[in-house]
Design a protein around this motif. Sequence first.
Motif, PDB file in Angstrom:
ATOM      1  N   GLU A  84       0.830  -1.218   0.000  1.00  0.00           N
ATOM      2  CA  GLU A  84       0.000   0.000   0.000  1.00  0.00           C
ATOM      3  C   GLU A  84       0.860   1.263   0.000  1.00  0.00           C
ATOM      4  OE1 GLU A  84      -2.642  -0.762  -0.888  1.00  0.00           O
ATOM      5  OE2 GLU A  84      -3.493  -2.474   0.174  1.00  0.00           O
ATOM      6  N   LEU A  85       2.017   1.167   0.609  1.00  0.00           N
ATOM      7  CA  LEU A  85       2.942   2.307   0.590  1.00  0.00           C
ATOM      8  C   LEU A  85       3.232   2.726  -0.846  1.00  0.00           C
ATOM      9  CD1 LEU A  85       4.900   4.149   2.236  1.00  0.00           C
ATOM     10  CD2 LEU A  85       6.616   2.349   1.967  1.00  0.00           C
ATOM     11  N   LEU A  86       3.449   1.729  -1.712  1.00  0.00           N
ATOM     12  CA  LEU A  86       3.704   2.038  -3.121  1.00  0.00           C
ATOM     13  C   LEU A  86       2.414   2.396  -3.850  1.00  0.00           C
ATOM     14  CD1 LEU A  86       6.190  -0.870  -3.913  1.00  0.00           C
ATOM     15  CD2 LEU A  86       6.715   1.573  -4.077  1.00  0.00           C
ATOM     16  N   GLN A  87       1.417   1.572  -3.680  1.00  0.00           N
ATOM     17  CA  GLN A  87       0.217   1.711  -4.502  1.00  0.00           C
ATOM     18  C   GLN A  87      -0.609   2.938  -4.144  1.00  0.00           C
ATOM     19  OE1 GLN A  87      -2.097  -1.687  -5.397  1.00  0.00           O
ATOM     20  NE2 GLN A  87      -4.027  -0.575  -5.457  1.00  0.00           N
ATOM     21  N   LEU A  88      -0.774   3.183  -2.849  1.00  0.00           N
ATOM     22  CA  LEU A  88      -1.698   4.231  -2.417  1.00  0.00           C
ATOM     23  C   LEU A  88      -0.992   5.452  -1.849  1.00  0.00           C
ATOM     24  CD1 LEU A  88      -4.299   1.975  -0.597  1.00  0.00           C
ATOM     25  CD2 LEU A  88      -4.559   3.024  -2.851  1.00  0.00           C
ATOM     26  N   HIS A  89       0.012   5.233  -0.997  1.00  0.00           N
ATOM     27  CA  HIS A  89       0.571   6.365  -0.250  1.00  0.00           C
ATOM     28  C   HIS A  89       1.528   7.199  -1.092  1.00  0.00           C
ATOM     29  CE1 HIS A  89      -0.109   3.883   3.713  1.00  0.00           C
ATOM     30  NE2 HIS A  89      -1.222   4.188   3.090  1.00  0.00           N
ATOM     31  N   THR A  90       2.177   6.565  -2.085  1.00  0.00           N
ATOM     32  CA  THR A  90       3.211   7.323  -2.796  1.00  0.00           C
ATOM     33  C   THR A  90       3.061   7.236  -4.318  1.00  0.00           C
ATOM     34  OG1 THR A  90       4.800   5.488  -2.649  1.00  0.00           O
ATOM     35  CG2 THR A  90       4.828   7.120  -0.859  1.00  0.00           C
ATOM     36  N   VAL A  91       3.814   6.363  -4.956  1.00  0.00           N
ATOM     37  CA  VAL A  91       4.014   6.485  -6.418  1.00  0.00           C
ATOM     38  C   VAL A  91       2.851   6.008  -7.277  1.00  0.00           C
ATOM     39  CG1 VAL A  91       6.514   6.410  -6.248  1.00  0.00           C
ATOM     40  CG2 VAL A  91       5.244   4.264  -6.460  1.00  0.00           C
ATOM     41  N   THR A  92       2.024   5.116  -6.768  1.00  0.00           N
ATOM     42  CA  THR A  92       0.908   4.483  -7.501  1.00  0.00           C
ATOM     43  C   THR A  92       1.446   3.573  -8.608  1.00  0.00           C
ATOM     44  OG1 THR A  92       0.486   6.035  -9.328  1.00  0.00           O
ATOM     45  CG2 THR A  92      -0.463   6.572  -7.153  1.00  0.00           C
ATOM     46  N   PRO A  93       0.590   2.688  -9.116  1.00  0.00           N
ATOM     47  CA  PRO A  93       1.040   1.762 -10.171  1.00  0.00           C
ATOM     48  C   PRO A  93       1.551   2.468 -11.429  1.00  0.00           C
ATOM     49  CG  PRO A  93      -0.985   0.958  -9.193  1.00  0.00           C
ATOM     50  CD  PRO A  93      -0.754   2.336  -8.622  1.00  0.00           C
ATOM     51  N   SER A  94       1.255   3.756 -11.558  1.00  0.00           N
ATOM     52  CA  SER A  94       1.766   4.477 -12.729  1.00  0.00           C
ATOM     53  C   SER A  94       3.286   4.459 -12.777  1.00  0.00           C
ATOM     54  CB  SER A  94       1.268   5.929 -12.716  1.00  0.00           C
ATOM     55  OG  SER A  94       1.859   6.632 -11.629  1.00  0.00           O
ATOM     56  N   ALA A  95       3.931   4.200 -11.644  1.00  0.00           N
ATOM     57  CA  ALA A  95       5.405   4.146 -11.615  1.00  0.00           C
ATOM     58  C   ALA A  95       5.914   2.800 -12.122  1.00  0.00           C
ATOM     59  CB  ALA A  95       5.915   4.403 -10.198  1.00  0.00           C
ATOM     60  N   ARG A  96       5.002   1.884 -12.378  1.00  0.00           N
ATOM     61  CA  ARG A  96       5.338   0.589 -12.974  1.00  0.00           C
ATOM     62  C   ARG A  96       6.324  -0.213 -12.132  1.00  0.00           C
ATOM     63  NH1 ARG A  96       3.370   0.055 -17.963  1.00  0.00           N
ATOM     64  NH2 ARG A  96       2.530   1.931 -18.961  1.00  0.00           N
ATOM     65  N   TYR A  97       6.053  -0.265 -10.842  1.00  0.00           N
ATOM     66  CA  TYR A  97       6.850  -1.161  -9.998  1.00  0.00           C
ATOM     67  C   TYR A  97       6.392  -2.597 -10.238  1.00  0.00           C
ATOM     68  CZ  TYR A  97       2.669  -0.435  -7.146  1.00  0.00           C
ATOM     69  OH  TYR A  97       1.373  -0.347  -6.730  1.00  0.00           O
ATOM     70  N   THR A  98       7.240  -3.527  -9.865  1.00  0.00           N
ATOM     71  CA  THR A  98       6.956  -4.941 -10.115  1.00  0.00           C
ATOM     72  C   THR A  98       6.622  -5.640  -8.801  1.00  0.00           C
ATOM     73  OG1 THR A  98       9.234  -5.600  -9.729  1.00  0.00           O
ATOM     74  CG2 THR A  98       8.659  -4.898 -11.976  1.00  0.00           C
TER      75      THR A  98
ATOM     76  N   PHE B 224      -8.527  -3.610  -3.752  1.00  0.00           N
ATOM     77  CA  PHE B 224      -9.317  -2.639  -4.523  1.00  0.00           C
ATOM     78  C   PHE B 224      -9.199  -2.898  -6.004  1.00  0.00           C
ATOM     79  CE2 PHE B 224      -6.598  -0.966  -1.226  1.00  0.00           C
ATOM     80  CZ  PHE B 224      -7.479  -1.134  -0.192  1.00  0.00           C
ATOM     81  N   ALA B 225      -7.955  -3.121  -6.439  1.00  0.00           N
ATOM     82  CA  ALA B 225      -7.763  -3.377  -7.864  1.00  0.00           C
ATOM     83  C   ALA B 225      -8.492  -4.652  -8.261  1.00  0.00           C
ATOM     84  CB  ALA B 225      -6.271  -3.476  -8.166  1.00  0.00           C
ATOM     85  N   SER B 226      -8.451  -5.660  -7.412  1.00  0.00           N
ATOM     86  CA  SER B 226      -9.057  -6.937  -7.768  1.00  0.00           C
ATOM     87  C   SER B 226     -10.581  -6.860  -7.715  1.00  0.00           C
ATOM     88  CB  SER B 226      -8.544  -8.037  -6.831  1.00  0.00           C
ATOM     89  OG  SER B 226      -7.137  -8.098  -6.900  1.00  0.00           O
ATOM     90  N   GLN B 227     -11.113  -6.148  -6.727  1.00  0.00           N
ATOM     91  CA  GLN B 227     -12.564  -5.932  -6.700  1.00  0.00           C
ATOM     92  C   GLN B 227     -13.005  -5.161  -7.933  1.00  0.00           C
ATOM     93  OE1 GLN B 227     -13.738  -4.093  -2.996  1.00  0.00           O
ATOM     94  NE2 GLN B 227     -12.749  -5.683  -1.774  1.00  0.00           N
TER      95      GLN B 227
END
Lengths: 475, 434
Positions: free
Chosen positions: A179-193, B151-154
């Motif tokens: 969640e730190l990556l996905q929500l709190h900071t960079v979001t999936p737009s940063a294309r982390y794996t 959330f993404a999966s829902q």
Amino acid sequence: MPPASTASTSVLIDDQQLHVLRRATYGPTAELLADIRARGTNAWLSEQLAPLSIGDSAMDAVVARFPLVNAAISTLNALAQPREASLQLQQCTIARQVWSKRQLFEVMVEFWSNHLNVLTPHPATYTLKPVEDRAVIRKHALGRFENLLVADARSPAMLHYLMNNESEAADPNENYGRELLQLHTVTPSARYTETDVRDSALVLTGRSTDGKGTFVYKSELHYVGPVRVLGWSSANASASGGLAVGDSYLRYLARHEHTARNLSRKLALRFVSDDPPQSLIDNLTEVWLDTGGAIVPWLRALFTSPEFANSIGQKNRRPGEDVVASARALKFQPPTAPSNSPIIDLLNHCNSFGHAPLGWGPPNGYPDILDGWWSVGTTLGRCNVHRQFTRGYPTGLPRPPLRDLLAGPSMSTLGAVVDRLTDTLTAQRFRDDHRNALLAYAGWSASAPYDQRAVDKMLPDLTELVLNSAYRSLR
Amino acid sequence: MSAPTAVWRRPDWICAESERVKAGLAEQERSWSRGFTRRSFLAGSGMVLAASLGSQLVTTRHAYAAEGTGKTLVVIFLRGALDGLATVVPANDPNYRAARPVIGIPDSQLLQLDATFGLHPSLSPLMPLWNSDKLAFVHSVGARDSNRDHFASQSIMERGTATLSSSDGWLDRVLAKDGPGTTFRAVCEGPSVVEALKASRDAVAMRGIDSLTFNNPSAKIADALRTLYTGLDAPVGALMEHTLTAVADSGPIKGTPKTPQNGARYPANAFGDALADIVRLVRSNCGLRAATVDLGGWDLHSEAGTVTAGAQTSHLTELGSALSAYTTDLGTRISDVTTVVISEFGRRVEQNSSGGTDHGFGGLMMLIGGAVRGGQMHGAWPGLAEADLTSGGDLDIRNDYRDVLGEVALKALGLGDMSGIFPGYTVNPLGVMR
């Protein structure tokens, strides 16, 4: 009062100071409007951005009604009913939204509480969230995001909510790292794996608590060895150095351009529109990167932007905001009796709409767009709350009589009564067809002479209707 | 919000300022004559697609369907990722025993379903449904695009696609294909419209039909609100219109007895209330086609408990007792109502060090109804042998969620076909429906 502007695309008048108040506070009041008119928008904003410069002693007295909000963790640990601590925090939060003079500060406290969501009341956070609220969120709400994020990663409430407290090198719990990556900071737009997510969790291993609400770095739980997330890496060679490695990782994320963009978009969603202009997001991102994520210049850039100025009427009050704004419009005062039950009544209204402060379950926070609140039941429920509010409920919150809404020079017609009411509650006149709707409901002719009995009879219903109107549901 | 295409003018001003009259303005004026502007709220949302615009405009809101013609699809979403392996348990499976020494459900406690699976004993109220062929399960089911993020999966499951460019929900598309319906064709029991129904903005979100009542007793309240929300260049105008329509059309449903039928006894909680309300809607013949209910609390990373006590057991008890009351209450109408219980993904096979389970992959779906091919498990089952697990310890997905939902919607609502419901995907029915 100026008439509804014919050039505006909204029914809300093109009054920039009123616009600022609708967005930067939980609801304009006559006092706030007089203040911003007298001192000018910049001076008013500057003061709001330095909340400690604003005396708020009356609010302090209200906060004191909720002793668990500022209680030491040792006191909270000893509670027979720990849930009470988080309930007091929710009640106090609503009270602050209604009565604090540091309105923009409270708005930003909510913004960050929502961004770094931690559900309460919940058994994992009953006693931890009050501490986080004051020592992390409020402390850094107008500071630097980097410091907020680093403090949050030491916050027992967050560590328990996302289960980092039990994450260990051999068996990392990925919840917080993800969640730190996905929500709190960079979001999936940063294309982390997924490998980045795994390393993110490994970096954070060891951040735990003593089980009594105090942060402890448990080096024996920390993963040792090279870690890499996006453009950051560390040899992470010792267990004892793991906390510092984590801080360096958090600061990297805080300064990341995708973090700046994510938060700038969120800020624009909060303050400008549900579909904010890209130009604004770009400019806010630039300001954020230039200042290293300093929140005050970022907010100043927002409020002085042309995109903000052009966004009148493009946001809607969410249900909880409506409860608070309506209480402010009717000048509800804090209880004088010892019981907090009338404030609990306000909280219960928010709960019934699924919008209690700090009450969102998943880590992504309450939605901040109308789509997230698209509900027939809530729309109707808000009208019913307005009816209660105009009929003396909740009892125990002193408020002036409704006839005070008509204070001012004497009125010669019933049409003037409607105008005075909308002046007071919305700081503008209603468009003619909407004004006529109020008159028709009351069975009044606009030109009919002022009639005290007619006014006394219809004022509660008319007040309710004005609160129901788009002039109030838009912000 | 994007720039509005026209400026509001009173009709007489439109005549006076004819140079401002454009086709778009005239169109808006027509919509205002019905009370509200729809176009501006559609334009104002970056999330609404042309397809849903179509469905919005073809939907004529008449209040009631012809009696007895109504088929209904009910979707219950267990938010937080149900532990399918604690719900429908592989019996006599040494891999399961080894992976779950503490929280595993003992074989001796299982209610036998078939040669491979047994049901968690807390769901015993559902066994009569299984034995009368009205209950079926699909194991090892889910969205292969899901990423262990709730959330993404829902969102993937509710939109019916992992493609972000498709932002309407799968039930939006089902209803668009279903054609025009009534005011109460789609109901979300809860605080807001779920993502599966979000785009068309047709769904009524409410906490029970009785909540749709103005406390203001004046006969003029609806007219006043309608006028107050007329001619706004803001989406909230459509929301108020929708609200007033729903209130106006709610009378006959409220007139349908609230008392559960056939001796059904619901648990006294919000989930039980929501299911009871759906049955009341069904009984009222209000034309309900799709209803959704959420039940949260399934994200049991720690202290899931054992078969006798703990969160998993208490949650399943709540689920089982509510569903049992719901089907009892439905009575013979169970032949008209198909219910599917879904969750965003499954949980890891191995219990974790906190006595819970972390996010996994393959999950479980439950299907209930007279039209369900019940009393049996459907779909493929990969098993729990180490070689058959995926991503380092998860039950694999052998059954695509769209194959189940697609077949269910097709048969439950009598749709002609499933084309377009799941963009870029062709439904391959598993045979879960009769």
